[in-house]
Design an enzyme around this catalytic site. Structure first.
Site, PDB file in Angstrom:
ATOM      1  N   LYS A  83       0.856  -1.196   0.000  1.00  0.00           N
ATOM      2  CA  LYS A  83       0.000   0.000   0.000  1.00  0.00           C
ATOM      3  C   LYS A  83       0.888   1.241   0.000  1.00  0.00           C
ATOM      4  CE  LYS A  83      -2.157   2.762   2.907  1.00  0.00           C
ATOM      5  NZ  LYS A  83      -2.091   3.921   2.034  1.00  0.00           N
ATOM      6  N   GLU A 140       8.966   2.277  11.388  1.00  0.00           N
ATOM      7  CA  GLU A 140       9.933   3.396  11.333  1.00  0.00           C
ATOM      8  C   GLU A 140       9.151   4.694  11.399  1.00  0.00           C
ATOM      9  OE1 GLU A 140      13.132   2.845  11.179  1.00  0.00           O
ATOM     10  OE2 GLU A 140      13.033   0.690  10.788  1.00  0.00           O
ATOM     11  N   CYS A 151      12.676  12.117   7.422  1.00  0.00           N
ATOM     12  CA  CYS A 151      12.608  11.832   8.860  1.00  0.00           C
ATOM     13  C   CYS A 151      13.957  12.088   9.509  1.00  0.00           C
ATOM     14  CB  CYS A 151      12.096  10.427   9.123  1.00  0.00           C
ATOM     15  SG  CYS A 151      12.948   9.190   8.185  1.00  0.00           S
ATOM     16  N   GLU A 171       7.409  17.151  16.036  1.00  0.00           N
ATOM     17  CA  GLU A 171       7.962  16.968  14.694  1.00  0.00           C
ATOM     18  C   GLU A 171       7.180  17.851  13.717  1.00  0.00           C
ATOM     19  OE1 GLU A 171       7.548  13.155  12.891  1.00  0.00           O
ATOM     20  OE2 GLU A 171       9.359  13.415  11.713  1.00  0.00           O
TER      21      GLU A 171
END
Ligand SMILES: Cc1cc2nc3c(=O)[nH]c(=O)nc-3n(C[C@H](O)[C@H](O)[C@H](O)COP(=O)(O)OP(=O)(O)OC[C@H]3O[C@@H](n4cnc5c(N)ncnc54)[C@H](O)[C@@H]3O)c2cc1C
Length: 1001
Positions: free
Chosen positions: A671, A752, A786, A881
């Site tokens: 996906k 992750e 990231c 973040e």
């Protein structure tokens, strides 16, 4: 012997005779400098430490810092191997106030040996002295690496002032030879082109020229008015083509076309040198006005070799010293044969190279006064004097500047002077005889390969690295080459008419169309649909699980070799379609060219690396040698794996997770992120072309909330590989932890997530590096990695300077549509991200100081690069973040506080540190809490195999993508033990590996 060789030897001997009449050490300064250089030549480790110490010294403000660094750099040499240092360190401990100034004075003395003056005023003393010795000059302005347009403006202004100043101060000076003087103006200024534009990007030479030309025109104009000469110095290979093109462009302009007093450098150590020189001469003939070429070997040999090895590029420089020497002679002959249009300036200290030029010029009947020899200030004094005595024109290259910016120049000279391959060391230190020094370099090619100078593997691995532990990364595309740029431009143009296509779901090898489509939008032009993918429903998800489960029965038994070969075929296809895929990423996710290429390269690397890793782990392996029993451990695949990927590395991360699952024998439901679903469709296409069997890979684009959630909960999905946000990751982690009715296996989640990555700048950091790398880490791909730096933690001593340079550098960034080559900051991924980031910036404005906010194009999801200062550790800016181009700067007192602040976060993904203190570097290596710690480099850009990537705490639960352990997560370990003793008898040995377990037929 050929008559040319004879003449070269005659002239060479004459120079040596003259040199020997005025003997002088290789280094004109005695004392500290000589002793240091002598040790450097004897001991490579000392040399590295000493040059590093010299490099940091100028930036140290306090005596105690100097003493501390000295002690750290030479900590392992205190046993007396370097007596003068030992005494120095001891003395420094007792009298830091005395020794530190002495050290600084000594190193300044060394620098003064190579730097002709602190400023244009100061340099005049040197120039006047040289004038009396009949030596001319070219002046070069030393400076810090420019990181911003503000700094380039300063450099341009300094250049202009230098031209003015030198012209005023040298009024009435005459050419020392008094012949052909029109070719050699007295005032000669060497310009460093990269110091005039901070955003030079090999992918976009046109942009570089558009910015450089307006900065250079006023300098050239003034130089022409005052009768001065301007030389374009040549720097790294990345800038070579742009510099040549700039030269040709400017000097074809009406205003400068008939002006002869312009020169450029050709570096003979480059394989391209001969071709570039011929092109330049052809251009010169077309232009119809004389110009000058300074022929040199080149100053960046080590750098070019290292850069090429890191990126998998062909090394642009020759690898054997005699090849550079021979090429210098080839170029010398070309230059002299074209004397009617080009004036030659030979920049060398090598008597053979010089004598060859003299002899060949004489053969061609070129008068001595029509060529020039150029040598560096502070080097080879006796050779300069010999050349003057022989009636040649000599010009000295005189760098001018302060100690701090001069350090990198100083270190380059120190390296050159201590190089084992260098002429100066051979002649003046090793005392090699003339017969050796004057040999024809062509006769030496292939004969002088020393250990260590052989061609390294692409990744620089040494030959004794065990085979199988090495992986050769696929190369990055090098946009320095016009062909690469053309291919990328064509790929973008060819992609445009293909935009808007529709892509089906793929289940069990069958294409399925649905009524609903998910549009993938170009974030630079939100009205442009890049593609539309069929939207999968829960029923499709069910079908996909059934198909994957069925396919697993066969796929889990297929040999690992067969599975690895599938991955390798996909890699080959991906490589073939490389530019097309990069172009797609430019449109679909707003990646600048090099970032898009980096993503495709990483995807190829994942395929090849995991294929290799599977081969290393595929065979059952003996656990222990024990008589009478054999125990083999091996791995089984887990079953149906769900791969849920993000959009920010749309090909690499998706490919990495999919290929790891497939090569280990699992079957996959893939996906992709909705925003990058077309990239996902392409990956499906490539796997199909490579022959993936039906059901082994199923392509299921759709809404995470709907099909994603359903599949995570599904009793028959045993493995979930996820990369994405913390919020979704934690939900998956929790959901997967609940067992359902009929579920036979505990789900394994590889998760992750994000980061709040800190970079610390120490008080002795090299700011040129720290600023450039931090800007890239924070704003490269709009901060949507990231691994991106979002908190810059600066020790207070450096704080003001860092903030000033950082803000200026951010203001210079190229923001725009990444279809343009050379853009650094493009759009953020979609409207939701755009709105969220703008809101965060508003919050930031309330809690901290907005130090910088860039400007952005009106159309598209462009968030301005933003820098906040006075940020405190507990502010939202420090904790949450942002995943965009927003950088927070925090001031700290010392390293203790810096480490505390850096580690005080929920995340542990990447972290960076800039420092030149060996002790601090060691400390940070031990204490920074992050999965990937980067010292003195950017904290993004992990390379498969080289930097296994991934974090812990709230950054992830799983082990390093692109590392040796990654595949283990996709398999269950199994041990099969057999008692092999029969009536007290057992084989003596058991093989370490055996064939995979399978049913005997
Ligand atoms: C006036 C002047 C201006 C200069 N301007 C520039 C400039 O703009 N840009 C620039 O890049 N350089 C420039 N240089 C050149 C550079 O700084 C070095 O001084 C020069 O390369 C040293 O060459 P040499 O002939 O004096 O010495 P040599 O000892 O004969 O040659 C040393 C050179 O050989 C090459 N070399 C060393 N090892 C190897 C190897 N294993 N394989 C292949 N090649 C090797 C390297 O280029 C090295 O510098 C300039 C030099 C001078 C004198």
């Amino acid at each position: 012997m050929s008559s040319l060789q004879q003449q070269i030897e005659d002239r060479g001997l004459q120079i040596f005779d003259l040199v020997d009449q005025n003997p002088e050490s290789i280094f004109t300064k005695a004392g500290f400098y000589q002793r240091m250089m002598a040790f450097s030549m004897r001991d490579e480790h000392f040399k590295v430490q000493m040059f590093r110490f010299v490099d940091v010294l100028a930036s140290l403000r306090h005596s105690t810092d100097i003493v501390q660094h000295l002690s750290e750099y030479f900590a392992d040499m205190r046993n007396g191997s370097v007596p003068f240092l030992q005494t120095g360190i001891k003395a420094a401990r007792v009298f830091p106030w005395l020794t530190a100034p002495v050290l600084r004075w000594n190193v300044s003395g060394m620098a003064r040996q190579f730097i002709a003056g602190r400023d244009p005023e100061d340099v005049m003393k040197t120039l006047r002295r040289r004038r009396r010795e009949k030596i001319g000059f070219t002046v070069d302005l030393l400076g810090e690496a420019v990181v911003s347009e503000h700094e380039t403006d300063e450099y341009a202004a300094r250049c202009l002032a230098l031209v003015e100043g030198l012209a005023a101060q040298t009024k009435g000076w005459r050419d020392p030879l008094g012949k052909n003087t029109e070719l050699f103006p007295v005032v000669n200024v060497s310009v460093k082109i990269s110091a005039l534009y901070s955003q030079m990007n090999p992918a976009d030479p046109e942009d570089a020229i558009a910015h450089l030309a307006p900065k250079l025109r006023p300098i050239l104009r003034r130089a022409r008015e005052v009768g001065a000469f301007i030389n374009f110095d040549m720097e790294s290979y990345a800038h070579k083509n742009a510099t040549l093109q700039l030269f040709r462009t400017l000097f074809m302009e009406e205003e400068f076309r008939e002006w002869p007093h312009a020169g450029i450098v050709i570096q003979a150590y480059l394989r391209d040198a001969e071709r570039d020189l011929r092109d330049l001469i052809e251009w010169g003939r077309m232009r119809g006005t004389r110009f000058t070429v300074r022929l040199v070997k080149g100053a960046y040999w080590d750098y070019e070799k290292i850069k090429a090895a890191q990126n998998g590029w062909r090394v642009p420089v020759f690898l054997q010293k005699p090849e550079s020497d021979a090429n210098f002679e080839v170029c010398t002959r070309i230059l002299l044969e074209n004397e009617s249009i080009v004036t030659s300036a030979f920049g060398s200290h090598n008597v053979r190279s010089i004598a060859h030029a003299q002899a060949y010029a004489e053969q061609l009947g070129i008068d001595k006064s029509r060529i020039e020899f150029q040598l560096l200030y502070g080097m080879a004094g006796p050779i300069k004097r010999a050349l003057v005595e022989m009636g040649y024109r000599v010009r000295e290259y005189c760098p001018v500047g302060e100690l701090l910016p001069g350090m990198s120049y100083l270190v380059r000279r120190l390296l050159e002077n201590t190089s084992n391959e260098g002429f100066l060391k051979a002649k003046f230190s090793d005392k090699a005889g003339p017969e050796l020094l004057l040999r024809d370099p062509r006769s030496l090619i292939g004969k002088q390969i020393r250990p260590g100078s052989s061609i390294p593997g692409r990744n620089g691995q040494s030959l004794d690295t065990p085979p199988g532990d090495t992986y050769e990364n696929s190369p990055l595309v090098n946009f320095v080459h016009e062909k690469s740029r053309d291919r990328m431009r064509s790929a973008i143009n060819e992609m445009r008419p293909r935009l808007g296509q529709k892509y089906p779901i793929t289940i069990d090898g069958k294409k399925i169309w649905t009524d609903n489509f998910i549009d993938s939008i170009n974030p630079s032009r939100p009205t442009q649909v890049v593609g539309a993918v069929a939207e999968a429903t829960v029923e499709h998800a069910e079908q996909a699980v059934v198909a994957a489960k069925k396919a697993f029965e066969h796929w889990c038994r297929v040999s690992f070799e067969h599975r690895a070969e599938l991955l390798e075929r996909v890699a080959t296809i991906m490589d073939r379609r490389r530019f097309e895929l990069s172009a797609l990423e430019v449109f679909e996710v707003g990646k600048p060219w090099a970032e898009a290429d980096g993503d495709i390269r990483e995807a190829i690397d994942f395929l090849l690396f995991y294929a290799q890793q599977m081969r290393l782990r595929g065979l059952p392996r003996l656990t222990q040698h024990v008589p009478g029993e054999e125990s083999y451990q091996h791995y089984w695949p887990r079953g149906v794996a769900l791969v849920v990927a993000p959009w920010n590395f749309p090909m690499a991360i998706l490919t990495g997770m999919v290929s790891a699952a497939i090569v280990t024998g699992n079957t996959v439901i893939m996906k992709p992120a909705e925003q990058s679903a077309v990239c996902g469709a392409m990956l499906m296409e490539m796997f199909e072309e490579a022959g993936v069997p039906p059901g082994v890979l199923n392509f299921l684009p759709g809404k995470g909330r709907v099909i994603g959630q359903h599949l995570v909960e599904h009793k028959d999905v045993y493995m979930i590989a996820f990369t994405g946000s913390r919020e979704v990751g934690l939900r998956i982690w929790k959901t997967a932890g609940e067992t359902r009715e009929g579920q036979l296996e505990l789900k394994r989640v590889v998760c992750e997530m994000g980061g709040k990555n800190p970079v610390i700048v120490d008080s002795d950091a090299d700011l040129d590096e720290a600023i450039v790398d931090t800007i890239y880490s924070a704003f490269g791909y709009q901060g949507q990695k990231c691994s991106a730096c979002s908190r810059l933690i600066v020790l207070e001593e450096n704080y003001d300077r860092v903030v000033k340079r950082l803000v200026e550098a951010a203001a210079s960034l190229r923001v725009g549509n990444p279809e343009e080559p050379g853009i650094t900051v493009g759009p953020v991924i979609d409207e939701t991200a755009y709105r969220r980031m703008l809101a965060t910036i508003e919050t930031g404005k309330k809690e901290a100081t907005l130090a910088f906010q860039g400007t952005v194009p009106p159309e598209g999801f462009f968030v301005p690069p933003t820098i906040f200062t006075n940020v405190k550790p507990d502010m939202v800016l420090s904790c949450e973040e942002i995943f965009g181009p927003v950088l927070s700067v925090l001031k700290v007192r010392d390293l203790d506080e810096a480490i505390r602040v850096a580690n005080d976060t929920d995340y542990a993904l990447t972290a960076g540190f800039f420092s030149r203190s060996p002790a601090n570097i060691e400390r940070v290596k031990a204490e920074l809490v992050a999965g990937n710690v980067y010292i003195n480099r950017s904290c993004t850009g992990a390379v498969v195999g080289r930097h296994p990537f991934g974090g812990f705490k709230m950054s992830g639960g799983g082990t390093k993508a692109g590392g040796g352990d990654y595949l283990l997560q996709f398999m269950v370990p199994r041990v099969v033990t057999e008692n092999i003793m029969r009536h007290g008898f057992a084989p003596d040995t058991t093989p370490e590996f055996r064939a995979p377990f399978s049913v005997l037929k």
